[in-house]
Design a protein around this motif. Structure first.
Motif, PDB file in Angstrom:
ATOM      1  N   ARG A  35       0.847  -1.198   0.000  1.00 45.61           N
ATOM      2  CA  ARG A  35       0.000   0.000   0.000  1.00 45.61           C
ATOM      3  C   ARG A  35       0.877   1.240   0.000  1.00 45.61           C
ATOM      4  NH1 ARG A  35      -5.085  -0.501   3.987  1.00 45.61           N
ATOM      5  NH2 ARG A  35      -5.691   1.240   2.633  1.00 45.61           N
ATOM      6  N   LYS A  36       0.469   2.231  -0.743  1.00 45.10           N
ATOM      7  CA  LYS A  36       1.188   3.502  -0.759  1.00 45.10           C
ATOM      8  C   LYS A  36       0.489   4.504   0.155  1.00 45.10           C
ATOM      9  CE  LYS A  36      -1.101   4.772  -5.099  1.00 45.10           C
ATOM     10  NZ  LYS A  36      -2.123   5.682  -4.537  1.00 45.10           N
ATOM     11  N   GLN A  37       1.260   5.434   0.677  1.00 46.30           N
ATOM     12  CA  GLN A  37       0.692   6.486   1.508  1.00 46.30           C
ATOM     13  C   GLN A  37       0.068   7.587   0.665  1.00 46.30           C
ATOM     14  OE1 GLN A  37       3.943   7.708   4.122  1.00 46.30           O
ATOM     15  NE2 GLN A  37       2.918   6.691   5.834  1.00 46.30           N
ATOM     16  N   SER A  38       0.728   7.873  -0.454  1.00 43.99           N
ATOM     17  CA  SER A  38       0.237   8.948  -1.314  1.00 43.99           C
ATOM     18  C   SER A  38       0.782   8.755  -2.719  1.00 43.99           C
ATOM     19  CB  SER A  38       0.664  10.316  -0.770  1.00 43.99           C
ATOM     20  OG  SER A  38       2.081  10.404  -0.707  1.00 43.99           O
ATOM     21  N   GLY A  39       0.271   9.564  -3.641  1.00 43.26           N
ATOM     22  CA  GLY A  39       0.723   9.502  -5.024  1.00 43.26           C
ATOM     23  C   GLY A  39      -0.277   8.801  -5.925  1.00 43.26           C
ATOM     24  N   THR A  40       0.066   8.773  -7.210  1.00 41.11           N
ATOM     25  CA  THR A  40      -0.823   8.214  -8.229  1.00 41.11           C
ATOM     26  C   THR A  40      -0.073   7.226  -9.093  1.00 41.11           C
ATOM     27  OG1 THR A  40      -2.069  10.295  -8.325  1.00 41.11           O
ATOM     28  CG2 THR A  40      -2.348   8.768 -10.170  1.00 41.11           C
ATOM     29  N   ILE A  41      -0.714   6.104  -9.385  1.00 39.32           N
ATOM     30  CA  ILE A  41      -0.157   5.108 -10.302  1.00 39.32           C
ATOM     31  C   ILE A  41      -1.186   4.860 -11.393  1.00 39.32           C
ATOM     32  CG2 ILE A  41       0.659   2.747 -10.595  1.00 39.32           C
ATOM     33  CD1 ILE A  41       1.514   2.792  -7.655  1.00 39.32           C
ATOM     34  N   LYS A  42      -0.765   5.086 -12.643  1.00 37.18           N
ATOM     35  CA  LYS A  42      -1.643   4.842 -13.786  1.00 37.18           C
ATOM     36  C   LYS A  42      -1.047   3.739 -14.646  1.00 37.18           C
ATOM     37  CE  LYS A  42      -3.691   9.468 -14.182  1.00 37.18           C
ATOM     38  NZ  LYS A  42      -3.929  10.628 -15.098  1.00 37.18           N
ATOM     39  N   LEU A  43      -1.861   2.772 -14.990  1.00 34.59           N
ATOM     40  CA  LEU A  43      -1.454   1.672 -15.843  1.00 34.59           C
ATOM     41  C   LEU A  43      -2.303   1.717 -17.096  1.00 34.59           C
ATOM     42  CD1 LEU A  43       0.500  -0.746 -15.843  1.00 34.59           C
ATOM     43  CD2 LEU A  43      -1.330  -2.108 -14.807  1.00 34.59           C
TER      44      LEU A  43
END
Length: 272
Positions: free
Chosen positions: A72-80
């Motif tokens: 799990r990430k705390q913050s940010g964006t991941i686009k696939l």
């Protein structure tokens, strides 16, 4: 998305080029009070082989596992493939899951399954196919990665280290993905086996139109098959670019890694 005929419904892939397949923006990951990644950003472009490198324990595999949804990430964006994973519907996530394959460290094959059965695991999870067709498709993947025909009936314990890597790669290719993630794919292989595996990855990229995200510490892989390299350090991407960019960098770790004693012969080869 699995359809009634057992085929995979893909999102629009678009033509090859510099369009971004994976976009990571300002991602922060922490375990307890310890930050592993801090506001890290990285793009992976369609059709390239990107080498992701950094010191041991820097967080290379952490980022990969975060992209895959295992951390799990705390913050940010991941686009696939242009889809924000935090906002994707269950149907979109299912469709995205069929568009990438993963080769984990040490292969991560199921020890109780044969190679053929291991390759069929993604097919059973996402598709509804007759056994005979799955057997044929698995055999195609097994031969595609350079394993002999009889390898499908063997168990992982009967395989050499190089064969395990190839079997795991066959499983990663089971659903004809557009993107494959490789976590230390040549780790544990002798130099000849590692070079052959690198050559296989390059050929598969060219013939299948793959995009490859490769976590590695292998200098030979970085010099021989990677189109671009991203260096992880201080919880973020320090430098990214070609081998020539790495050789020209004055970042202390990058300079030591790419222009140190172990890299000297490769350095000379790259300059001529």
């Amino acid at each position: 998305m699995p359809q009634q005929d057992g085929t995979i419904e893909h999102l629009n892939g678009g033509p090859p080029g510099d369009d971004v397949v994976l976009s990571v923006r300002d991602v922060t990951v922490a375990f307890g009070n310890k930050k592993i990644l801090k506001k890290l950003s990285l793009d992976v472009r369609r059709g390239e082989i990107l080498g992701f490198v950094g010191a041991s324990g820097a967080g290379k595999s952490v980022l990969l596992r975060t992209v895959l949804g295992l951390n799990r990430k705390q913050s940010g964006t991941i686009k696939l493939f242009g889809v924000d994973l935090d906002k994707a519907s269950e149907r979109e996530r299912l469709r995205l899951d069929t568009r990438y394959g993963v080769l984990f460290q040490q292969g991560a094959l199921f020890s109780a399954l044969t190679v053929q059965e291991n390759v069929q695991v993604p097919m059973r999870e996402y598709l509804d196919l007759p056994k005979k067709l799955m057997d044929e498709l698995a055999q195609i993947k097994i031969e595609l990665v350079g394993l002999p025909r009889d390898a499908g009936a063997k168990f992982p314990s009967e395989l050499s280290g190089g064969m395990i890597k190839r079997a795991a790669l066959a499983r990663a290719l089971a659903l004809d993905p557009d993107l494959i993630f490789l976590d230390e794919p040549t780790s544990g292989l002798d130099p000849i086996g590692a070079a052959e595996f690198d050559e296989l990855i390059s050929k598969l990229r060219d013939t299948l139109g793959l995009t490859v995200y490769m976590v590695t510490h292998d200098l030979d892989s970085l010099f021989s098959v990677c189109d671009r390299i991203a260096v992880l350090g201080d919880k973020r991407v320090l430098v990214e670019g070609t081998v020539k960019d790495m050789l020209a960098s004055e970042e202390p770790w990058v300079k030591s890694y790419f222009r140190g004693k172990r890299a000297r012969q490769l350095d000379l080869a790259a300059r001529h």
